[in-house]
Design a protein around this motif. Structure first.
Motif, PDB file in Angstrom:
ATOM      1  N   PHE A 103     -45.032 -10.658 -11.925  1.00 18.37           N
ATOM      2  CA  PHE A 103     -43.739 -10.182 -12.014  1.00 18.37           C
ATOM      3  C   PHE A 103     -43.944  -8.689 -10.954  1.00 18.37           C
ATOM      4  CE2 PHE A 103     -45.535 -10.958 -16.181  1.00 18.37           C
ATOM      5  CZ  PHE A 103     -44.707 -11.195 -17.046  1.00 18.37           C
ATOM      6  N   THR A 104     -42.684  -8.155 -10.581  1.00 21.05           N
ATOM      7  CA  THR A 104     -42.216  -7.660  -9.577  1.00 21.05           C
ATOM      8  C   THR A 104     -41.879  -6.127 -10.347  1.00 21.05           C
ATOM      9  OG1 THR A 104     -42.724  -9.422  -8.102  1.00 21.05           O
ATOM     10  CG2 THR A 104     -41.891  -6.856  -7.690  1.00 21.05           C
ATOM     11  N   THR A 105     -41.970  -5.681  -9.937  1.00 22.96           N
ATOM     12  CA  THR A 105     -41.267  -4.045 -10.635  1.00 22.96           C
ATOM     13  C   THR A 105     -41.240  -2.869  -9.730  1.00 22.96           C
ATOM     14  OG1 THR A 105     -40.775  -2.170 -12.143  1.00 22.96           O
ATOM     15  CG2 THR A 105     -42.748  -2.827 -12.163  1.00 22.96           C
ATOM     16  N   SER A 106     -40.640  -2.245 -10.228  1.00 27.00           N
ATOM     17  CA  SER A 106     -40.936  -0.336  -9.820  1.00 27.00           C
ATOM     18  C   SER A 106     -41.620   0.396  -9.794  1.00 27.00           C
ATOM     19  CB  SER A 106     -40.029   0.380  -9.087  1.00 27.00           C
ATOM     20  OG  SER A 106     -39.265   0.813 -10.720  1.00 27.00           O
ATOM     21  N   ARG A 107     -42.590   0.615  -9.479  1.00 26.24           N
ATOM     22  CA  ARG A 107     -43.414   2.205  -9.685  1.00 26.24           C
ATOM     23  C   ARG A 107     -43.068   3.045 -10.626  1.00 26.24           C
ATOM     24  NH1 ARG A 107     -48.451   1.618  -7.534  1.00 26.24           N
ATOM     25  NH2 ARG A 107     -47.616   1.343  -5.197  1.00 26.24           N
ATOM     26  N   SER A 108     -41.883   3.512 -10.126  1.00 30.15           N
ATOM     27  CA  SER A 108     -40.828   4.538 -11.103  1.00 30.15           C
ATOM     28  C   SER A 108     -41.484   4.198 -12.710  1.00 30.15           C
ATOM     29  CB  SER A 108     -39.517   5.103 -10.338  1.00 30.15           C
ATOM     30  OG  SER A 108     -38.788   4.099 -10.265  1.00 30.15           O
ATOM     31  N   THR A 109     -40.825   2.593 -12.719  1.00 29.76           N
ATOM     32  CA  THR A 109     -40.613   2.196 -14.086  1.00 29.76           C
ATOM     33  C   THR A 109     -42.008   1.611 -14.353  1.00 29.76           C
ATOM     34  OG1 THR A 109     -38.280   0.923 -13.503  1.00 29.76           O
ATOM     35  CG2 THR A 109     -40.506   0.058 -15.320  1.00 29.76           C
ATOM     36  N   LEU A 110     -42.651   2.090 -13.551  1.00 24.39           N
ATOM     37  CA  LEU A 110     -44.247   1.425 -14.325  1.00 24.39           C
ATOM     38  C   LEU A 110     -44.476   2.915 -14.917  1.00 24.39           C
ATOM     39  CD1 LEU A 110     -46.674  -0.958 -12.051  1.00 24.39           C
ATOM     40  CD2 LEU A 110     -45.481  -1.378 -14.470  1.00 24.39           C
ATOM     41  N   THR A 111     -44.297   4.317 -14.003  1.00 17.78           N
ATOM     42  CA  THR A 111     -44.751   5.546 -14.539  1.00 17.78           C
ATOM     43  C   THR A 111     -44.220   6.115 -15.499  1.00 17.78           C
ATOM     44  OG1 THR A 111     -44.271   6.270 -12.470  1.00 17.78           O
ATOM     45  CG2 THR A 111     -46.356   5.502 -12.286  1.00 17.78           C
ATOM     46  N   LYS A 112     -43.215   5.529 -15.719  1.00 14.86           N
ATOM     47  CA  LYS A 112     -41.748   6.513 -16.694  1.00 14.86           C
ATOM     48  C   LYS A 112     -42.179   7.058 -17.424  1.00 14.86           C
ATOM     49  CE  LYS A 112     -36.945   5.376 -18.353  1.00 14.86           C
ATOM     50  NZ  LYS A 112     -36.008   4.674 -18.388  1.00 14.86           N
ATOM     51  N   HIS A 113     -43.543   6.354 -18.730  1.00 16.39           N
ATOM     52  CA  HIS A 113     -43.948   6.970 -20.270  1.00 16.39           C
ATOM     53  C   HIS A 113     -45.404   8.450 -19.338  1.00 16.39           C
ATOM     54  CE1 HIS A 113     -41.566   6.344 -22.828  1.00 16.39           C
ATOM     55  NE2 HIS A 113     -41.028   5.546 -22.649  1.00 16.39           N
ATOM     56  N   SER A 114     -45.099   9.247 -18.810  1.00 12.13           N
ATOM     57  CA  SER A 114     -46.981   9.780 -18.672  1.00 12.13           C
ATOM     58  C   SER A 114     -47.939   9.824 -18.821  1.00 12.13           C
ATOM     59  CB  SER A 114     -46.340  11.062 -18.209  1.00 12.13           C
ATOM     60  OG  SER A 114     -46.353  11.920 -19.121  1.00 12.13           O
ATOM     61  N   ASP A 115     -47.717   9.646 -20.562  1.00 13.26           N
ATOM     62  CA  ASP A 115     -49.066   9.433 -21.168  1.00 13.26           C
ATOM     63  C   ASP A 115     -48.959   7.953 -21.663  1.00 13.26           C
ATOM     64  OD1 ASP A 115     -49.082  12.371 -22.274  1.00 13.26           O
ATOM     65  OD2 ASP A 115     -47.773  11.913 -24.109  1.00 13.26           O
ATOM     66  N   SER A 116     -48.537   6.623 -20.746  1.00 10.44           N
ATOM     67  CA  SER A 116     -49.211   5.304 -20.833  1.00 10.44           C
ATOM     68  C   SER A 116     -50.135   5.201 -20.002  1.00 10.44           C
ATOM     69  CB  SER A 116     -47.703   4.385 -20.493  1.00 10.44           C
ATOM     70  OG  SER A 116     -47.840   4.921 -19.294  1.00 10.44           O
ATOM     71  N   MET A 117     -50.951   3.775 -20.395  1.00 17.88           N
ATOM     72  CA  MET A 117     -51.488   3.236 -19.389  1.00 17.88           C
ATOM     73  C   MET A 117     -51.158   3.167 -18.083  1.00 17.88           C
ATOM     74  SD  MET A 117     -54.420  -0.108 -20.273  1.00 17.88           S
ATOM     75  CE  MET A 117     -53.227  -0.994 -19.229  1.00 17.88           C
ATOM     76  N   MET A 121     -52.475   4.252 -14.425  1.00 14.50           N
ATOM     77  CA  MET A 121     -52.921   3.156 -13.902  1.00 14.50           C
ATOM     78  C   MET A 121     -52.461   3.479 -12.054  1.00 14.50           C
ATOM     79  SD  MET A 121     -53.307  -0.546 -15.600  1.00 14.50           S
ATOM     80  CE  MET A 121     -53.590  -1.014 -13.987  1.00 14.50           C
ATOM     81  N   PHE A 122     -50.689   3.819 -12.557  1.00 17.68           N
ATOM     82  CA  PHE A 122     -50.179   3.437 -10.648  1.00 17.68           C
ATOM     83  C   PHE A 122     -49.513   5.077 -10.576  1.00 17.68           C
ATOM     84  CE2 PHE A 122     -50.287  -0.547 -12.516  1.00 17.68           C
ATOM     85  CZ  PHE A 122     -50.389  -1.677 -11.313  1.00 17.68           C
ATOM     86  N   SER A 123     -50.449   6.800 -11.086  1.00 14.64           N
ATOM     87  CA  SER A 123     -49.682   7.123 -10.465  1.00 14.64           C
ATOM     88  C   SER A 123     -49.823   7.678  -9.229  1.00 14.64           C
ATOM     89  CB  SER A 123     -50.325   8.468 -11.602  1.00 14.64           C
ATOM     90  OG  SER A 123     -51.630   8.346 -11.654  1.00 14.64           O
ATOM     91  N   GLY A 124     -51.751   6.528  -8.609  1.00 19.11           N
ATOM     92  CA  GLY A 124     -51.391   7.988  -7.479  1.00 19.11           C
ATOM     93  C   GLY A 124     -52.485   8.384  -7.524  1.00 19.11           C
ATOM     94  N   ARG A 125     -53.260   8.669  -8.543  1.00 18.04           N
ATOM     95  CA  ARG A 125     -54.585   9.494  -8.312  1.00 18.04           C
ATOM     96  C   ARG A 125     -55.721   8.334  -8.302  1.00 18.04           C
ATOM     97  NH1 ARG A 125     -51.111  12.052 -13.070  1.00 18.04           N
ATOM     98  NH2 ARG A 125     -52.991  10.553 -14.437  1.00 18.04           N
ATOM     99  N   HIS A 126     -55.198   6.958  -9.189  1.00 21.38           N
ATOM    100  CA  HIS A 126     -57.107   6.145  -8.602  1.00 21.38           C
ATOM    101  C   HIS A 126     -56.310   5.427  -7.343  1.00 21.38           C
ATOM    102  CE1 HIS A 126     -57.862   8.070 -12.314  1.00 21.38           C
ATOM    103  NE2 HIS A 126     -56.443   7.656 -12.647  1.00 21.38           N
TER     104      HIS A 126
END
Length: 321
Positions: A103-117, A121-126
């Protein structure tokens, strides 16, 4: 001559006395001035000492403020650099390998729900390490992940699968990725909202008739009066009956409220002369006070929710659950 001589001597004595007095006054004034000068010098010394202490304190505070400002500036500068790194990290496309499916997507899509896993994962903090093809592996079945991505991309008007089994599988994925809004949307489809029935509609289905009769409450022996009697077997299942009142009813015919929401319902001064099925029913804060027939097994409470349910103290331990 002798008189003149005496007068001359007296004048000299007077002059000497006057001079001595003047000298004494001058000495006193001198001593006073010396004390005043000493006091002034002491005050000046104390003042200079106090000023020196205040100057030292101000210099120390200035140094501390400068150090704090420099530390804050460094912190802001570090945060700026970190945010620049996060922005660069988030602005890129992300390749995912979910259970072998790409799958290919944007980081903004994956981080749309701040409380989700996924957001975590893709917040940049890890630090995440991609595989040799640049994809990040997630050890889940990729069959339903496209539905997860589609929901994140367009959650205001999501398109969910119609198949119930697929929805149940997708619910597991929503719980795993901790996307609460997706889980809620699926549950709304799997568990439709219960139909709301009014007091009048329920009484109409029970076919209530006027029936005046005195009864004795189980356990307490309290005498109460029945007002109405049900005259038909009825099933009112999976309905919203919350906050309704069944006070003064004689349930003479079998009745089922299975799976209904009966929270805060009042069964006060009721006589349960036939089967009343309340299994799988939400009876939170429901009240069964001053009733007859509760201890006979006519009322079925199997798998019901009974938080805060109320019975007369004399029979509470005898009610069959």
């Amino acid at each position: 001559l002798i008189n003149m001589a005496y007068r001359s001597i007296g004048w000299e004595e007077t002059l000497d006395n006057t001079i001595a007095t003047a000298v004494g006054v001058l000495k006193s004034q001198k001593a006073l001035l010396q004390r005043q000068i000493q006091d002034q010098r002491s005050k000046e010394t104390a003042f200079n000492k106090e000023m020196a202490q205040k100057r030292a304190k101000l210099d120390q505070e200035e140094q501390q403020q400068c150090a704090a400002i420099n530390a804050e500036y460094k912190k802001l500068d570090d945060e700026k650099k970190a945010m620049e790194g996060v922005y660069k990290f988030q602005s890129t496309r992300i390749k995912l390998d979910v259970g072998g499916q790409q799958f290919t997507t944007s980081r903004s899509t994956l981080t749309k729900h701040s409380d989700s896993m996924l957001a975590t994962m893709f917040s940049g903090r890890h630090e995440l390490i991609p595989d040799e093809e640049g994809a990040y592996f997630i050890d889940r079945d990729g069959t339903h992940f496209r539905h997860v991505l589609n929901f994140l991309r367009d959650e205001d008007s999501p398109t969910l699968p119609e198949d119930k089994f697929t929805l149940q599988e997708l619910l597991k994925e929503a719980d795993f990725y901790q996307i609460d809004r997706l889980a809620d949307a699926i549950k709304a489809v799997l568990v439709p909202k219960k139909a709301r029935l009014s007091q009048q509609e329920v009484h109409s289905q029970l076919c209530l008739k006027h029936h005046s009769r005195n009864c004795s409450a189980d356990g307490t022996g309290t005498i109460f009066r029945i007002q109405q009697v049900s005259s038909a077997n009825v099933s009112i299942n999976d309905a919203d009956l919350s906050n309704l009142s069944f006070t003064g009813i004689y349930f003479a015919q079998n009745c089922s409220f299975k799976g209904s929401d009966m929270s805060n319902v009042q069964f006060h001064q009721c006589w349960f002369g036939a089967k009343l099925d309340l299994s799988d029913t939400d009876l939170t804060n429901a009240s069964f006070t001053c009733c007859k027939g509760l201890t006979t097994g006519n009322v079925i409470f199997t798998s019901s929710i009974r938080d805060g349910i109320k019975f007369d103290w004399a029979i509470e331990q005898y009610v069959r659950f």
